[in-house]
Design an enzyme around this catalytic site. Structure first.
Site, PDB file in Angstrom:
ATOM      1  N   ASP A 149      -6.081  -3.168   3.753  1.00 31.33           N
ATOM      2  CA  ASP A 149      -7.264  -3.018   2.938  1.00 31.33           C
ATOM      3  C   ASP A 149      -7.440  -1.814   2.522  1.00 31.33           C
ATOM      4  O   ASP A 149      -7.232  -0.517   3.698  1.00 31.33           O
ATOM      5  CB  ASP A 149      -8.588  -3.402   3.949  1.00 31.33           C
ATOM      6  CG  ASP A 149      -9.866  -3.151   3.014  1.00 31.33           C
ATOM      7  OD1 ASP A 149     -10.149  -4.065   2.577  1.00 31.33           O
ATOM      8  OD2 ASP A 149     -10.457  -2.066   3.436  1.00 31.33           O
ATOM      9  N   LEU A 150      -7.530  -1.244   1.283  1.00 29.21           N
ATOM     10  CA  LEU A 150      -7.493   0.238   0.945  1.00 29.21           C
ATOM     11  C   LEU A 150      -8.569   0.968   1.596  1.00 29.21           C
ATOM     12  O   LEU A 150      -8.382   2.260   1.921  1.00 29.21           O
ATOM     13  CB  LEU A 150      -7.794   0.189  -0.448  1.00 29.21           C
ATOM     14  CG  LEU A 150      -7.440   1.421  -1.248  1.00 29.21           C
ATOM     15  CD1 LEU A 150      -6.135   2.190  -1.037  1.00 29.21           C
ATOM     16  CD2 LEU A 150      -7.848   1.386  -2.782  1.00 29.21           C
TER      17      LEU A 150
END
Length: 200
Positions: A149-150
């Protein structure tokens, strides 16, 4: 031991846990619809994703559709609400998989986290990240770490002063840090997301 006491052993994470207080996980029904919503939200801002999802529900007069109802929606109607060609295909893939394979809440609830990920990623358009979001926000599993997840990556780079341009090394460092959070890694992710949103 509460998850808070456990996570506060991490001196970097402790101030976030103290600041936010307890965060609860909530189990939600209709995993097929949640999967569709997750696909719609990929690579979009929260506001844009909410608009498209509302338009999607409007196709069913605001009610939550069944997989068969989703399949009856013309492809052109899915495109007209703002879905890309790929996302329209992926939403239909989810509905078709549910009809053919019997995907439902009870089936997923009986699986381990990794079994859920393996099962859902059979669907074209559903990757590991999407499956992890289902584990967290629909199935309310307590020990999921969304390493890809960024937002989590950006938060951990900042909080732990991680200095590397190499994706593999970044993930390795993140996984090493997160290992100490188990069995409450989901809660750590929730605090990291909240902290990142607050500090924009």
């Amino acid at each position: 031991m509460s998850y808070q006491r456990h996570l506060m052993k991490d001196k970097k994470l402790a101030p976030l846990v103290l600041q936010h207080g307890a965060i609860s996980l909530k189990k939600r029904n209709n995993v097929v619809l949640r999967l569709c919503a997750s696909i719609m939200s990929q690579q979009l801002s929260g506001k844009v994703a909410q608009v498209i999802y509302a338009r999607f529900l409007d196709l069913f007069d605001g009610a939550e559709p069944t997989p068969r109802q989703i399949l009856r929606v013309p492809y052109t109607a899915l495109r007209a609400i703002g879905l890309s060609r790929n996302k329209a295909d992926y939403v239909r893939n989810v509905a078709l998989f549910a009809v053919e394979k019997g995907l439902n809440d009870a089936k997923l609830s009986a699986m381990t986290d990794e079994e859920v990920i393996r099962y859902l990623t059979q669907i074209k358009g559903v990757g590991r990240w999407t499956a992890e979001m289902i584990l967290i926000f629909t199935l309310a599993r307590k020990d999921v770490f969304a390493v890809d997840d960024l937002g989590i990556q950006q938060a951990m780079i900042r909080l732990y002063s991680i200095r590397t341009n190499q994706k593999a090394k970044l993930k390795e460092r993140m996984l090493n840090i997160a290992a100490a959070w188990s069995p409450y890694r989901t809660y750590a992710c929730l605090h990291l997301w909240k902290w990142k949103d607050e500090s924009r």
